[in-house]
Design a protein around this motif. Structure first.
Motif, PDB file in Angstrom:
ATOM      1  N   CYS A 310      40.444  36.139  24.761  1.00  0.00           N
ATOM      2  CA  CYS A 310      39.461  35.139  25.185  1.00  0.00           C
ATOM      3  C   CYS A 310      39.558  33.827  24.426  1.00  0.00           C
ATOM      4  CB  CYS A 310      38.061  35.716  25.082  1.00  0.00           C
ATOM      5  SG  CYS A 310      37.531  36.062  23.377  1.00  0.00           S
ATOM      6  N   GLY A 311      40.151  33.815  23.220  1.00  0.00           N
ATOM      7  CA  GLY A 311      40.213  32.566  22.467  1.00  0.00           C
ATOM      8  C   GLY A 311      38.817  32.080  22.109  1.00  0.00           C
ATOM      9  N   THR A 312      38.424  30.930  22.669  1.00  0.00           N
ATOM     10  CA  THR A 312      37.075  30.393  22.422  1.00  0.00           C
ATOM     11  C   THR A 312      36.085  30.832  23.491  1.00  0.00           C
ATOM     12  OG1 THR A 312      37.668  28.360  23.575  1.00  0.00           O
ATOM     13  CG2 THR A 312      37.953  28.381  21.196  1.00  0.00           C
ATOM     14  N   GLY A 313      36.508  31.697  24.402  1.00  0.00           N
ATOM     15  CA  GLY A 313      35.602  32.228  25.417  1.00  0.00           C
ATOM     16  C   GLY A 313      35.401  31.329  26.613  1.00  0.00           C
ATOM     17  N   ALA A 314      36.312  30.379  26.841  1.00  0.00           N
ATOM     18  CA  ALA A 314      36.139  29.409  27.931  1.00  0.00           C
ATOM     19  C   ALA A 314      36.077  30.083  29.298  1.00  0.00           C
ATOM     20  CB  ALA A 314      37.270  28.383  27.904  1.00  0.00           C
ATOM     21  N   ILE A 315      36.937  31.078  29.540  1.00  0.00           N
ATOM     22  CA  ILE A 315      36.975  31.737  30.851  1.00  0.00           C
ATOM     23  C   ILE A 315      35.729  32.579  31.103  1.00  0.00           C
ATOM     24  CG2 ILE A 315      38.210  33.412  32.286  1.00  0.00           C
ATOM     25  CD1 ILE A 315      40.822  32.391  31.038  1.00  0.00           C
ATOM     26  N   PRO A 316      35.403  33.545  30.225  1.00  0.00           N
ATOM     27  CA  PRO A 316      34.192  34.362  30.495  1.00  0.00           C
ATOM     28  C   PRO A 316      32.911  33.544  30.475  1.00  0.00           C
ATOM     29  CG  PRO A 316      35.121  34.875  28.339  1.00  0.00           C
ATOM     30  CD  PRO A 316      36.118  34.028  29.037  1.00  0.00           C
ATOM     31  N   LEU A 317      32.865  32.479  29.675  1.00  0.00           N
ATOM     32  CA  LEU A 317      31.666  31.648  29.624  1.00  0.00           C
ATOM     33  C   LEU A 317      31.489  30.887  30.940  1.00  0.00           C
ATOM     34  CD1 LEU A 317      29.371  30.934  27.743  1.00  0.00           C
ATOM     35  CD2 LEU A 317      30.727  29.023  26.875  1.00  0.00           C
ATOM     36  N   GLU A 318      32.577  30.341  31.461  1.00  0.00           N
ATOM     37  CA  GLU A 318      32.511  29.668  32.761  1.00  0.00           C
ATOM     38  C   GLU A 318      32.092  30.642  33.847  1.00  0.00           C
ATOM     39  OE1 GLU A 318      32.874  26.449  35.459  1.00  0.00           O
ATOM     40  OE2 GLU A 318      32.889  26.485  33.263  1.00  0.00           O
ATOM     41  N   GLY A 319      32.639  31.860  33.796  1.00  0.00           N
ATOM     42  CA  GLY A 319      32.277  32.866  34.784  1.00  0.00           C
ATOM     43  C   GLY A 319      30.824  33.280  34.697  1.00  0.00           C
ATOM     44  N   ALA A 320      30.324  33.484  33.477  1.00  0.00           N
ATOM     45  CA  ALA A 320      28.936  33.914  33.299  1.00  0.00           C
ATOM     46  C   ALA A 320      27.953  32.862  33.806  1.00  0.00           C
ATOM     47  CB  ALA A 320      28.674  34.210  31.822  1.00  0.00           C
ATOM     48  N   ILE A 321      28.345  31.587  33.741  1.00  0.00           N
ATOM     49  CA  ILE A 321      27.471  30.507  34.189  1.00  0.00           C
ATOM     50  C   ILE A 321      27.546  30.316  35.690  1.00  0.00           C
ATOM     51  CG2 ILE A 321      27.053  28.017  34.053  1.00  0.00           C
ATOM     52  CD1 ILE A 321      28.025  28.171  31.131  1.00  0.00           C
ATOM     53  N   GLU A 322      28.755  30.319  36.237  1.00  0.00           N
ATOM     54  CA  GLU A 322      28.945  29.989  37.655  1.00  0.00           C
ATOM     55  C   GLU A 322      29.000  31.211  38.572  1.00  0.00           C
ATOM     56  OE1 GLU A 322      28.626  27.003  38.527  1.00  0.00           O
ATOM     57  OE2 GLU A 322      28.708  26.144  36.502  1.00  0.00           O
ATOM     58  N   PHE A 323      29.377  32.354  38.050  1.00  0.00           N
ATOM     59  CA  PHE A 323      29.436  33.591  38.840  1.00  0.00           C
ATOM     60  C   PHE A 323      28.630  34.656  38.100  1.00  0.00           C
ATOM     61  CE2 PHE A 323      33.352  31.199  39.504  1.00  0.00           C
ATOM     62  CZ  PHE A 323      33.405  31.083  40.886  1.00  0.00           C
ATOM     63  N   GLY A 324      27.346  34.407  37.980  1.00  0.00           N
ATOM     64  CA  GLY A 324      26.478  35.222  37.141  1.00  0.00           C
ATOM     65  C   GLY A 324      26.157  36.603  37.672  1.00  0.00           C
ATOM     66  N   GLU A 325      26.613  36.937  38.890  1.00  0.00           N
ATOM     67  CA  GLU A 325      26.338  38.276  39.420  1.00  0.00           C
ATOM     68  C   GLU A 325      27.271  39.320  38.836  1.00  0.00           C
ATOM     69  OE1 GLU A 325      27.177  35.710  41.306  1.00  0.00           O
ATOM     70  OE2 GLU A 325      25.247  35.043  42.118  1.00  0.00           O
ATOM     71  N   SER A 326      28.330  38.882  38.160  1.00  0.00           N
ATOM     72  CA  SER A 326      29.280  39.801  37.534  1.00  0.00           C
ATOM     73  C   SER A 326      28.959  39.930  36.042  1.00  0.00           C
ATOM     74  CB  SER A 326      30.717  39.294  37.724  1.00  0.00           C
ATOM     75  OG  SER A 326      31.015  39.112  39.094  1.00  0.00           O
ATOM     76  N   PHE A 327      29.599  40.911  35.397  1.00  0.00           N
ATOM     77  CA  PHE A 327      29.426  41.088  33.952  1.00  0.00           C
ATOM     78  C   PHE A 327      30.763  40.845  33.270  1.00  0.00           C
ATOM     79  CE2 PHE A 327      29.323  43.436  29.964  1.00  0.00           C
ATOM     80  CZ  PHE A 327      28.136  42.945  29.425  1.00  0.00           C
ATOM     81  N   TYR A 328      30.728  40.138  32.133  1.00  0.00           N
ATOM     82  CA  TYR A 328      31.956  39.688  31.476  1.00  0.00           C
ATOM     83  C   TYR A 328      32.083  40.279  30.081  1.00  0.00           C
ATOM     84  CZ  TYR A 328      31.842  36.372  35.295  1.00  0.00           C
ATOM     85  OH  TYR A 328      31.800  35.830  36.548  1.00  0.00           O
TER      86      TYR A 328
END
Length: 502
Positions: A310-328
């Motif tokens: 994940c590094g700095t978490g850019a991918i899961p953080l973007e997903g959690a904000i914009e596609f919040g119906e999933s779990f990261y």
């Protein structure tokens, strides 16, 4: 502003070429008008950005000949919506565009023509959109009142970016944009409206500008610096503005790609891709690129999405904000990376709490060994990750061992038959070889070629096949190889124990 309306025309002809103005209705009546918005997007994700514009704004976007740009029409009452797009880096309103501009052969003639072009363009509506956009940003608190130092605007990607040179020694009298009182689409209370008008009038007393030229193509007789200098000088003479390279109010964009010429006015001061990250690492991905990768895999409700690097978490953080119906699930083997991810999540949660929104995010962070993930077999729906390129992180030599190990562990935790993976890497040779060694566990569906910090990289969409992990021919072969090696090692050990001491 009356001088602008007298000089501006809806369609202009330059050497037999017709330009497309930014709108089809005059703003002097205060009516809602139609304008053309240009947006720079991560190279390779133009179609993804066009899909988002259609989905969220309802407009059909046109992809530019120059990679990394799209154009779409909107009405001014929807202007605030363009700043909510997740796949665009920078925004600008189009003043005019020429699809097939015939440049003169000599540099002098071309630059003279650009100077003459500046005074014939339909600036009026684009400037009114700039004023409206400025007002919207003030209401949101994105900018402070007064002529403060602004972050240097980031222009669209190109071969060369340049700014207009300094003004003459004697600065002319500036023209106020507040002379024309345009009705705002937003209707706040009268006190707020009056305050905004006063602030706009105060700011508009001294209009500062710069011209940025983005040029691509090898058939031009002029440089970006020369085009920006001469076109900017003509703009300054026409409007009587003051040139300022850093503390500017208006940034005029001159985008030239081969024979395509687009003139616009910037609507963003800083790229929108920095919206979620506060703690950056050496290889932090742009949020816009993360969004494009996530859209490729089409997250569904209740999906478990994993980023094992994940590094700095850019991918899961973007997903959690914009596609919040999933779990990261965000994980990394580096403790500094995990710490940055946690800090970035806390930053977003704090920002949400300050706005009175629910601060919780469907995301968890773990430090782990990438080749031995503490995740159940066949329990993950989607894997989205940025693998080491072997430049700033790791090395190409280490990738030959790392990639196969990662892909096998990803295949183990991903659901057979329905699981997907979206992987970004610039080490294409190593990645392709590693996929071929997976024994049919992964199948490539699609590849998007992108530009990441000047590097040509690939975003690979993989499908997890129905093959069961540990039962492919390669698994059996490797398992037998390991068993034979273990048996030989045991035989050698027993043989050595039976040898008499001499």
């Amino acid at each position: 502003m009356s001088s602008l309306e007298d000089e501006a025309v809806e369609q202009n002809t330059v050497e037999g070429l017709t330009s497309s103005p930014s709108s089809d209705t005059d703003t002097s009546t205060g009516a809602i008008i139609t304008i053309t918005i240009g947006a720079t997007v991560p190279t390779g994700f133009e179609h993804t950005a066009a899909e988002e514009v259609k989905e969220k704004i309802g407009s059909d976007a046109r992809i530019s000949k120059d990679r990394g740009r799209i154009y779409f029409p909107i009405t001014t009452d929807k202007l605030f919506q363009v700043h909510l797009l997740c796949s665009v880096d920078n925004l600008f309103v189009v003043v005019a565009e020429f699809d097939c501009y015939q440049f003169k052969e000599s540099k002098e003639e071309t630059l003279k023509e650009l100077q003459e072009l500046a005074s014939t363009l339909p600036w009026t509506n684009a400037l009114e959109v700039w004023r409206l956009n400025r007002t919207l940003k003030k209401k949101k608190g994105h900018r402070k009142v007064g002529n403060t130092t602004r972050a240097k605007s980031k222009a669209a990607p190109s071969d060369v970016a340049a700014s207009a040179e300094a003004a003459p020694h004697k600065l002319p009298q500036e023209t106020s944009l507040a002379d024309s009182d345009t009705k705002s689409v937003v209707t706040p209370d009268s006190e707020t409206c009056q305050q905004d008008l006063e602030e706009t009038a105060n700011d508009a007393k001294v209009i500062k500008f710069r011209v940025t030229c983005n040029r691509a193509g090898d058939k031009h007789s002029f440089s970006s610096n020369e085009a920006a200098r001469d076109f900017g000088g003509a703009v300054q003479e026409f409007f009587q503005w003051k040139a300022d390279m850093t503390k500017f109010d208006i940034e005029v964009l001159l985008n030239i790609h081969n024979e395509e010429v687009v003139i616009g006015i910037a609507l963003t001061e800083e790229s929108l891709h920095r919206r979620n990250i506060s703690h950056f690492g050496p290889t932090t991905l742009r949020s816009t690129l993360c969004y494009g990768m996530l859209r490729l895999c089409k997250p569904q409700e209740s999906d478990i999405i994993l980023d094992p690097m994940c590094g700095t978490g850019a991918i899961p953080l973007e997903g959690a904000i914009e596609f919040g119906e999933s779990f990261y699930i965000a994980g990394d083997n580096n403790d500094m990376a995990v710490s940055r991810t946690v800090n970035n999540i806390c930053h977003i949660q704090k920002r949400r709490a300050e706005k009175g929104s629910p601060s919780g995010l469907p995301i968890d962070t773990v430090q782990w060994d990438l080749s031995n993930l503490p995740v159940r077999t066949s329990s993950v729906d989607i894997i989205v990750t940025d693998m080491p390129f072997g430049k700033r992180m790791g090395s190409r030599k280490k990738n030959w061992d790392l990639y196969p190990s990662c892909l096998r562990e990803m295949a183990r935790v991903c659901r057979p038959g329905s699981g997907k993976a979206v992987i970004l890497t610039q080490d294409k040779k190593c990645f392709t070889k590693a996929i071929s060694r997976m024994g049919g566990l992964w199948r490539k569906l699609h590849t998007v070629w992108v530009n990441v910090g000047g590097l040509h990289a690939g975003v690979y969409l993989l499908k997890r096949t129905a093959a069961m992990f540990g039962q492919t021919p390669e698994d059996i072969y490797e398992s037998r190889g390991r068993s034979d090696a273990h048996m030989n090692e045991t035989d050698d050990k027993e043989s050595s124990e039976l040898q008499p001491n001499v």
